[in-house]
Write an enzyme that holds these catalytic residues in place. Structure first.
Site, PDB file in Angstrom:
ATOM      1  N   HIS A 119      -9.279  16.901  24.345  1.00  0.00           N
ATOM      2  CA  HIS A 119      -9.327  15.579  23.735  1.00  0.00           C
ATOM      3  C   HIS A 119      -8.335  14.715  24.504  1.00  0.00           C
ATOM      4  CE1 HIS A 119     -10.470  18.360  20.341  1.00  0.00           C
ATOM      5  NE2 HIS A 119     -11.543  17.600  20.498  1.00  0.00           N
ATOM      6  N   TYR A 152      -9.668  28.858  14.234  1.00  0.00           N
ATOM      7  CA  TYR A 152      -8.791  27.692  14.101  1.00  0.00           C
ATOM      8  C   TYR A 152      -9.187  26.905  12.861  1.00  0.00           C
ATOM      9  CZ  TYR A 152      -6.415  23.330  15.400  1.00  0.00           C
ATOM     10  OH  TYR A 152      -5.622  22.211  15.412  1.00  0.00           O
ATOM     11  N   GLU A 199      -4.694  16.365  24.985  1.00  0.00           N
ATOM     12  CA  GLU A 199      -4.557  17.680  24.366  1.00  0.00           C
ATOM     13  C   GLU A 199      -5.634  18.635  24.869  1.00  0.00           C
ATOM     14  OE1 GLU A 199      -4.846  17.008  20.198  1.00  0.00           O
ATOM     15  OE2 GLU A 199      -3.154  15.628  20.118  1.00  0.00           O
ATOM     16  N   HIS A 216       1.315  16.864   6.232  1.00  0.00           N
ATOM     17  CA  HIS A 216       1.142  17.751   7.378  1.00  0.00           C
ATOM     18  C   HIS A 216       1.979  17.177   8.515  1.00  0.00           C
ATOM     19  CE1 HIS A 216      -0.678  19.708  10.842  1.00  0.00           C
ATOM     20  NE2 HIS A 216      -1.396  20.485  10.062  1.00  0.00           N
ATOM     21  N   HIS A 225     -10.208  12.340  17.375  1.00  0.00           N
ATOM     22  CA  HIS A 225     -10.695  13.682  17.090  1.00  0.00           C
ATOM     23  C   HIS A 225     -10.069  14.166  15.781  1.00  0.00           C
ATOM     24  CE1 HIS A 225      -7.128  13.941  19.657  1.00  0.00           C
ATOM     25  NE2 HIS A 225      -6.843  15.109  19.104  1.00  0.00           N
ATOM     26  N   HIS A 270      -7.006  11.764  14.211  1.00  0.00           N
ATOM     27  CA  HIS A 270      -5.987  11.048  14.961  1.00  0.00           C
ATOM     28  C   HIS A 270      -6.455  10.759  16.385  1.00  0.00           C
ATOM     29  CE1 HIS A 270      -5.403  15.275  16.050  1.00  0.00           C
ATOM     30  NE2 HIS A 270      -4.717  14.890  17.107  1.00  0.00           N
TER      31      HIS A 270
END
Length: 451
Positions: free
Chosen positions: A377, A362, A353, A304, A383, A347
């Protein structure tokens, strides 16, 4: 009022862009447009006398020696000094600027909000702005603020500009019209608008009530990100950004002009509409952009990629490769990576963010992150997916899968984002959001090869 109706007394230039009535395509182009024939000087910027008795005036969005400079020459009925008088300080208590660090508010944490409900009283673009977070310092021109707007009423004989910032507007509900000095921009959900610093405008409700998100950029202007090895195509394409054609008002009516300057608001009374630019040329202009034209790219074999692959616009900082703000879009796309955990991984990073949901679901948070909602975050706070998203992704049959009916975005900044008192105490904060990771279980047992 239909999409192409004009406000009373406003004259707009004919379109030169085919089906896109009232807009000119292209990011960063040197545009030229006139609402009356011959109003735009040719071969020079400042003739001794302008046609129609107009005044020539330059609006600069960068320093004169910036490379390239961003500026627009306007030809208007009155110079802007006639739209400026003595100023009186006013209070817009819900619109905050950085630094705004409330000692009674804790910004360290993982936060999520339900949609801010519409108020029972009428609100305009100015009175309906609700600041959620601030970052950096408006006085030194670094950082940003994030807002929710709640708008039910059009501004009448009232105008505004920000000397502090450019505004990135992300509608989530309802339709707005920005009547600017350089022309008209209509926006609706799945579109965005970029309103430059220093540009005067009025906001009208075309279809309300209206709710959406605003990123207020104190720093360097938004620009298109470098594509690097991706090359010339995909992501946001320059041709899909639309600047307005010239449109002007010649109305002699008492009006109010409000200015945001160094985080404070000031008001002045003028005798006419300031939207009196009959012709203009240059590269400093407002834009609209249809998010449905964003062409995402991603992994087509395994892993990803970082969310930076979904950047629509970036506002650079003084640190190469580290943005003052990135505007990132998560829209419908195909997931095809093999042997891969496909949602965003767990991460923590140096960037803060703030996310908003325009519509749909989502993939990393199937529950709780609803259209109109937001999450935050902050820098270096961990998170990632909740338990349901983790289990589903870990055990899914990894055939090609269309991630459909989804459009979320992120305002990401290098600075910590501080919650306002409104965000902490009045907005519908989900107090149980942090609990979404409680049910994650220990799977480790030390057995070699166990997955």
């Amino acid at each position: 009022m239909t999409r192409h109706d004009l406000p009373q007394g406003m004259v707009r230039a004919p379109s030169h862009t085919g089906p896109h009535e009232g807009y000119m395509p292209g990011w960063g182009n040197d545009f030229e447009t006139e609402a009356l024939p011959g109003a735009l000087p040719q071969g020079m910027n400042s003739p001794q006398k302008c046609d129609y008795g107009l005044y020539g005036e330059q609006l600069s969005g960068t320093a004169f020696t910036a490379n390239p400079p961003e500026r627009t020459w306007t030809y208007r009925i009155r110079p802007s000094v006639k739209h400026s008088a003595r100023y009186t300080k006013i209070d817009l208590p819900y619109w905050k600027s950085a630094p705004c660090v409330d000692p009674d508010v804790i910004s360290l944490g993982q936060y999520r909000w339900n949609p801010v409900p519409h108020a029972e009283t009428g609100l305009t673009w100015l009175t309906g702005m609700r600041t959620m977070t601030t970052a950096g310092d408006v006085n030194t021109q670094v950082g940003m603020a994030s807002h929710i707007y709640l708008v039910t009423d059009s501004m009448e004989d009232a105008y505004f500009y920000s000397a502090d910032s450019e505004l990135l507007v992300v509608p989530q509900e309802g339709r707005l019209r920005f009547c600017t000095e350089l022309g008209l921009i209509d926006v609706e959900p799945k579109e965005i608008a970029i309103i430059p610093r220093g540009l005067v405008y009025r906001v009208e409700v075309l279809d309300g009530p209206c709710r959406g998100f605003v990123c207020e950029n104190y720093g360097q202007k938004f620009e298109m990100p470098g594509r690097g090895p991706i090359g010339a195509n995909c992501m946001a394409n320059p041709r899909d950004f639309k600047a307005p054609v010239a449109a002007f008002e010649d109305r002699e009516t008492p009006s109010t002009l409000t200015i945001k300057w160094c985080g404070q608001f000031h008001e002045t009374q003028i005798a006419q509409s300031p939207l009196d630019v009959v012709a203009w040329h240059g590269n400093y202009a407002p834009y609209k952009y249809d998010l449905r034209t964003y062409c995402p790219v991603g992994a087509i074999l395994f892993d990803h990629p970082d969310p930076s692959i979904f950047t629509v616009l970036t506002a650079p900082s003084g640190v190469p490769g580290t943005a003052n703000i990135d505007f990132v879009l998560f829209r419908e796309r195909w997931m095809v990576a093999e042997n891969t955990f496909r949602p965003p991984w767990y991460h923590k990073n140096i960037m803060s963010e703030l996310m908003g949901n325009i519509y749909g679901q989502y993939d990393a948070k199937p529950q709780g992150f609803v259209p109109g909602g937001m999450s935050l975050h902050n820098m270096m706070l961990p998170h990632g997916p909740d338990r349901d998203a983790f289990e589903k992704a870990s055990n899914a049959n990894l055939g090609p899968d269309k991630l459909d009916n989804t459009m979320s975005f992120m305002f990401e900044t290098r600075f910590p984002q501080h919650l306002t008192r409104f965000a902490a105490q009045e907005a519908p904060l989900q107090d149980d959001y942090i609990d979404c990771w409680d049910s994650l279980e220990k799977k480790f047992d030390g057995t070699p090869g166990r997955k």
